[in-house]
Write a protein that holds these residues in place. Structure first.
Motif, PDB file in Angstrom:
ATOM      1  N   THR A   2       0.103  54.915  -5.378  1.00 13.45           N
ATOM      2  CA  THR A   2       1.205  54.160  -4.462  1.00 13.45           C
ATOM      3  C   THR A   2       1.719  54.931  -3.253  1.00 13.45           C
ATOM      4  O   THR A   2       1.968  56.159  -3.648  1.00 13.45           O
ATOM      5  CB  THR A   2       2.452  53.724  -5.561  1.00 13.45           C
ATOM      6  OG1 THR A   2       1.984  53.115  -6.656  1.00 13.45           O
ATOM      7  CG2 THR A   2       3.360  52.727  -4.510  1.00 13.45           C
ATOM      8  N   ILE A  17      -1.987  45.920  -1.918  1.00  8.74           N
ATOM      9  CA  ILE A  17      -2.266  46.086  -3.413  1.00  8.74           C
ATOM     10  C   ILE A  17      -3.723  45.800  -3.506  1.00  8.74           C
ATOM     11  O   ILE A  17      -4.278  44.826  -3.098  1.00  8.74           O
ATOM     12  CB  ILE A  17      -1.443  45.135  -4.008  1.00  8.74           C
ATOM     13  CG1 ILE A  17      -0.006  45.153  -3.834  1.00  8.74           C
ATOM     14  CG2 ILE A  17      -1.478  45.067  -5.599  1.00  8.74           C
ATOM     15  CD1 ILE A  17       0.873  43.986  -4.347  1.00  8.74           C
ATOM     16  N   ASP A  19      -5.914  46.282  -7.040  1.00  4.26           N
ATOM     17  CA  ASP A  19      -5.912  46.215  -8.386  1.00  4.26           C
ATOM     18  C   ASP A  19      -7.276  45.347  -8.692  1.00  4.26           C
ATOM     19  O   ASP A  19      -7.302  44.250  -9.531  1.00  4.26           O
ATOM     20  CB  ASP A  19      -4.630  45.113  -9.114  1.00  4.26           C
ATOM     21  CG  ASP A  19      -4.807  44.952 -10.571  1.00  4.26           C
ATOM     22  OD1 ASP A  19      -5.132  45.929 -11.061  1.00  4.26           O
ATOM     23  OD2 ASP A  19      -4.021  44.331 -11.057  1.00  4.26           O
ATOM     24  N   TRP A  45      -1.215  50.976  -5.621  1.00  5.24           N
ATOM     25  CA  TRP A  45      -2.032  50.993  -6.992  1.00  5.24           C
ATOM     26  C   TRP A  45      -3.187  51.586  -6.939  1.00  5.24           C
ATOM     27  O   TRP A  45      -3.171  52.846  -7.040  1.00  5.24           O
ATOM     28  CB  TRP A  45      -2.139  49.550  -7.503  1.00  5.24           C
ATOM     29  CG  TRP A  45      -2.293  49.723  -8.889  1.00  5.24           C
ATOM     30  CD1 TRP A  45      -3.681  49.158  -9.608  1.00  5.24           C
ATOM     31  CD2 TRP A  45      -1.516  50.136 -10.079  1.00  5.24           C
ATOM     32  NE1 TRP A  45      -3.590  49.471 -11.040  1.00  5.24           N
ATOM     33  CE2 TRP A  45      -2.326  50.226 -11.402  1.00  5.24           C
ATOM     34  CE3 TRP A  45      -0.354  50.778 -10.517  1.00  5.24           C
ATOM     35  CZ2 TRP A  45      -1.897  50.638 -12.667  1.00  5.24           C
ATOM     36  CZ3 TRP A  45       0.031  51.060 -11.365  1.00  5.24           C
ATOM     37  CH2 TRP A  45      -0.740  50.984 -12.714  1.00  5.24           C
ATOM     38  N   LYS A  47      -5.591  51.917  -9.178  1.00  8.63           N
ATOM     39  CA  LYS A  47      -6.313  52.340 -10.277  1.00  8.63           C
ATOM     40  C   LYS A  47      -7.251  51.378 -10.988  1.00  8.63           C
ATOM     41  O   LYS A  47      -7.153  50.014 -10.576  1.00  8.63           O
ATOM     42  CB  LYS A  47      -5.040  52.501 -11.207  1.00  8.63           C
ATOM     43  CG  LYS A  47      -3.932  53.675 -10.376  1.00  8.63           C
ATOM     44  CD  LYS A  47      -2.767  53.742 -11.087  1.00  8.63           C
ATOM     45  CE  LYS A  47      -1.783  54.833 -10.514  1.00  8.63           C
ATOM     46  NZ  LYS A  47      -0.495  54.790 -11.658  1.00  8.63           N
ATOM     47  N   MET A  51      -2.752  46.566 -13.038  1.00  8.62           N
ATOM     48  CA  MET A  51      -1.541  46.898 -12.707  1.00  8.62           C
ATOM     49  C   MET A  51      -0.551  45.881 -13.297  1.00  8.62           C
ATOM     50  O   MET A  51      -0.680  44.894 -13.871  1.00  8.62           O
ATOM     51  CB  MET A  51      -1.341  46.252 -11.036  1.00  8.62           C
ATOM     52  CG  MET A  51      -0.146  46.652 -10.218  1.00  8.62           C
ATOM     53  SD  MET A  51      -0.420  46.045  -8.594  1.00  8.62           S
ATOM     54  CE  MET A  51       1.379  46.819  -7.962  1.00  8.62           C
ATOM     55  N   LEU A  55       5.453  45.292 -11.943  1.00  7.02           N
ATOM     56  CA  LEU A  55       5.354  46.016 -10.655  1.00  7.02           C
ATOM     57  C   LEU A  55       4.635  45.386  -9.520  1.00  7.02           C
ATOM     58  O   LEU A  55       4.919  45.474  -8.392  1.00  7.02           O
ATOM     59  CB  LEU A  55       4.535  47.309 -11.002  1.00  7.02           C
ATOM     60  CG  LEU A  55       4.127  48.481  -9.822  1.00  7.02           C
ATOM     61  CD1 LEU A  55       5.257  48.712  -9.251  1.00  7.02           C
ATOM     62  CD2 LEU A  55       3.162  49.579 -10.360  1.00  7.02           C
ATOM     63  N   PHE A  56       3.609  44.445 -10.081  1.00  9.84           N
ATOM     64  CA  PHE A  56       3.098  43.664  -9.010  1.00  9.84           C
ATOM     65  C   PHE A  56       3.834  42.614  -8.261  1.00  9.84           C
ATOM     66  O   PHE A  56       3.857  42.575  -7.036  1.00  9.84           O
ATOM     67  CB  PHE A  56       1.909  42.868  -9.526  1.00  9.84           C
ATOM     68  CG  PHE A  56       1.220  41.907  -8.798  1.00  9.84           C
ATOM     69  CD1 PHE A  56      -0.016  42.134  -7.862  1.00  9.84           C
ATOM     70  CD2 PHE A  56       1.386  40.472  -8.688  1.00  9.84           C
ATOM     71  CE1 PHE A  56      -0.632  41.257  -7.040  1.00  9.84           C
ATOM     72  CE2 PHE A  56       0.842  39.672  -7.837  1.00  9.84           C
ATOM     73  CZ  PHE A  56      -0.147  40.003  -7.013  1.00  9.84           C
ATOM     74  N   GLU A  59       6.077  44.727  -5.893  1.00  6.32           N
ATOM     75  CA  GLU A  59       5.230  45.002  -4.689  1.00  6.32           C
ATOM     76  C   GLU A  59       4.840  44.116  -3.857  1.00  6.32           C
ATOM     77  O   GLU A  59       4.711  44.250  -2.406  1.00  6.32           O
ATOM     78  CB  GLU A  59       4.055  46.097  -4.984  1.00  6.32           C
ATOM     79  CG  GLU A  59       4.328  47.413  -5.737  1.00  6.32           C
ATOM     80  CD  GLU A  59       4.856  48.223  -4.834  1.00  6.32           C
ATOM     81  OE1 GLU A  59       5.018  47.840  -3.413  1.00  6.32           O
ATOM     82  OE2 GLU A  59       5.357  49.455  -5.238  1.00  6.32           O
TER      83      GLU A  59
END
Length: 370
Positions: A2, A17, A19, A45, A47, A51, A55-56, A59
């Motif tokens: 992030t 974002i 994800d 994110w 990653k 996610m 948090l999603f 964000e």
């Protein structure tokens, strides 16, 4: 990862974002593509693990775009989006995300894109290989050689034919068919196609003779099933149509098994003696003792058409290309975007290759293209 928001003068950088789960970052994005995106936007994110939903939802309030593998955030997730959100782009392979309220998104002017075009060329490539394998009896010959029961020269070619000058049918005349058409051009094939939404003039402009399914199954030497699994396409390749195929014909299934009456395909191929090849199945993986495995009329491929590294990394290139165009105010064109006009033929309702449930569509939906 992030990244913190930064300002370029008085302009806030776009926030994207990413994800990709069930895919991985390395699987989809080359380092140079991530670098191109990172030059103009903040990546949130990024990653391999999913996610977290909370948090999603936090964000997305400041996000300019979302790149996702599975839409796991709830059907109301877009209610949390702010006015900066310009696009939601999937990297799974099709418009089959049940919980994504794509109609609400398009009403708000949010682009809903799919990476499906990234697979067109390699799916077509495998399709050509399967067609040649059927037409020339390559797989049957290999099986016979290994069983020490081969027939040589003319005797071994008794049930084979050439692809040169053959009549080829496309059930669905979208992007995959366009790639196939280029690959088939050196063979001088005669093309016929079934795709009502495109209309006769569009097909004729491509050198494809419009045909009904009845006409195609009566005339074509090789038929490619390329239609996406919308509501109107379920079992579109019916027992009746399959029953018309003779021993000199072949069927290649590349889109989804639900488009075909698969039980009839397996049964009638043995009765009528036609060959078929498939990369997709009603349930995947198929059982170890599934009788399909012993069908000598079939060439069976375990869903390999699009799942190669080149195609997967093409997804990342196309996603970044379109995001950069979006942020620069240019038209997009690499991914496949939903519109009110094409939605009925693109939003998928059936189980996909991973067994995920699809969404419902109106029963009057037009026949799809792939």
């Amino acid at each position: 990862m992030t990244s913190k928001l930064t300002n370029l003068g008085d302009v806030m950088r776009p926030r994207v974002i990413i994800d990709p789960e069930f895919r991985t970052m390395d699987e989809v994005f080359r380092p140079d593509d991530l670098g191109r995106l990172g030059d103009v936007a903040e990546i949130v994110w990024g990653k391999d693990e999913p996610m977290p939903t909370d948090l999603f939802r936090s964000e997305i309030a400041q996000a300019s775009a979302v790149v996702f593998g599975r839409w796991r955030y709830g059907r109301d997730a877009l209610d949390h989006a702010g006015p900066r959100l310009r696009a939601v782009l999937e990297v799974a392979g099709g418009h089959e995300h049940e919980a994504l309220d794509d109609q609400s998104a398009t009403r708000r002017g949010i682009l809903v894109g799919s990476c499906a075009p990234a697979f067109g060329a390699v799916v077509a490539e495998l399709g050509l290989g399967l067609a040649l394998g059927m037409r020339r009896g390559i797989v049957e010959a290999d099986r016979a050689m290994r069983a020490r029961s081969e027939r040589w020269l003319h005797e071994g070619n008794r049930h084979n034919g050439s692809l040169f000058g053959a009549t080829v049918g496309f059930v669905g005349c979208g992007r995959i068919s366009a790639h196939l058409q280029k690959l088939l051009a050196p063979f001088g094939v005669k093309l016929c196609g079934y795709d009502p939404p495109l209309g006769a003039k569009q097909l004729q402009a491509r050198g494809i003779a419009p045909a009904t399914l009845e006409e195609m199954f009566a005339q074509a030497d090789i038929i490619f099933v390329l239609a996406a699994p919308s509501a109107s396409a379920a079992a579109m390749i019916s027992r009746h149509l399959i029953g018309q195929l003779g021993s000199h014909q072949g069927l290649v299934v590349l889109s989804r098994a639900s488009v075909v009456d698969f039980e009839a395909l397996v049964e009638l191929s043995q009765v009528n003696g036609f060959r078929f090849a498939t990369d997709v199945y009603p349930s995947e993986p198929i059982g170890a003792n599934d009788p399909l495995r012993d069908n000598e009329q079939a060439i069976l491929v375990p869903h390999l058409a699009g799942a190669i590294p080149e195609a997967l990394q093409q997804i990342g290139t196309m996603v970044v290309d379109d995001l950069l165009d979006i942020f620069a105010g240019r038209p997009v064109g690499k991914l496949q975007y939903l519109t009110a006009k094409n939605r009925a033929g693109l939003v998928q309702i059936t189980k996909n290759s991973c067994g995920k449930k699809g969404r419902e569509m109106p029963q009057h939906a037009a026949q799809p293209t792939y």
